[in-house]
Write an enzyme that holds these catalytic residues in place. Sequence first.
Site, PDB file in Angstrom:
ATOM      1  CG  ASP A  96      -1.615  -1.037   1.485  1.00 36.10           C
ATOM      2  OD1 ASP A  96      -2.153  -1.440  -0.359  1.00 36.10           O
ATOM      3  OD2 ASP A  96      -2.130  -1.877   2.616  1.00 36.10           O
ATOM      4  CG  HIS A  97       4.554   3.542   2.600  1.00 36.25           C
ATOM      5  ND1 HIS A  97       5.259   3.476   1.966  1.00 36.25           N
ATOM      6  CD2 HIS A  97       3.302   4.766   3.090  1.00 36.25           C
ATOM      7  CE1 HIS A  97       6.027   5.333   2.704  1.00 36.25           C
ATOM      8  NE2 HIS A  97       4.649   6.111   2.818  1.00 36.25           N
ATOM      9  CG  PHE A  98       3.750   5.412  -1.806  1.00 34.88           C
ATOM     10  CD1 PHE A  98       2.925   6.186  -1.268  1.00 34.88           C
ATOM     11  CD2 PHE A  98       4.892   6.296  -1.803  1.00 34.88           C
ATOM     12  CE1 PHE A  98       2.787   6.854  -0.383  1.00 34.88           C
ATOM     13  CE2 PHE A  98       5.691   6.669  -0.499  1.00 34.88           C
ATOM     14  CZ  PHE A  98       3.930   7.091  -0.645  1.00 34.88           C
TER      15      PHE A  98
END
Lengths: 178, 128
Positions: free
Chosen positions: A33-35
């Site tokens: 999710d990052h990123f």
Amino acid sequence: MRWMWIDRIVELEPRRRLVAIKNISLAEEHLHDHFAARPALDGRPARPALPIMPASLIIEGMAQTAGILVGHAEEFREKVILAKIGRAEFDRDVTPGLTLRYTATIQQIDKVGASTAGLVELLDLSDPARAAAEIGRIDLMFSHIDQNMAGLDFPEHNFVFGEGFKTLLRMSGIAVPG
Amino acid sequence: MTRDAIFEKVRDVLVDALAVDHDEVTPTATLTGDLGAESIDFLDIVFKLEQAFGFKIAQGELFPENVSQDPEYVREGKVTAKGIATLKERMPHADFSEFEKDPQIGKVAEIFTVDAIVRFVERKLGRA
């Protein structure tokens, strides 16, 4: 064990210095999710996924490294709480497959708390020289909360240094209190 | 060390500990009101003063503790005469003249000024 942001303690000089490592793995959920990848939208071009270790978690890793050093100094009797991030500077992104090395040094320690200086280095197995590269500095302050929160009661047991920390100490060959 | 030199060093400590600008640190600035210090910053300031000047500061020596919780020292939201006397004794480096006019406990932080720290250091260095 989910909130452990160091994998192993590799050096300990009591009351002075502690060195720990953290391997960055693509299996860590947060890196996805990052990123995450971003499709093209409203004239902005698409962007491929960019998995990098969040700086906040690098700070947490240093806080755990330095916190263990400070806790060990009083044989884990004190509840050592991160109270202040005096400095956190990073020179580059940290990507999967690299190893972070945290070196925490006690600057000052007394009954009520401690201050630590921290060096963050990166170890890269693909680097022929295998040299550690300095990538950041993190200076922290810790409070021994039982000594500072006059009038407030905290639980008797030391909730800071729980099972996760004890396992880490034991797996690193360091005597575990109590 | 001259008073100006002490002030310069104290200012560097406060700029570093509280992330404020140099020109915000004036002698009359209060640590909590003007410079935004929070409780843990006081420990940070103590540590940094010890490093900057090379002396040890005992717990409660610069910033006295356990005054506001004592009913003998604080009554109905005001610091009692006994409380003020105790604070004066523990903090000979602070100026109480303004506070004494209206000694509300909520205003007690106003005695922690930059100048109080400078005078504290002067006393510690044996100059005052």
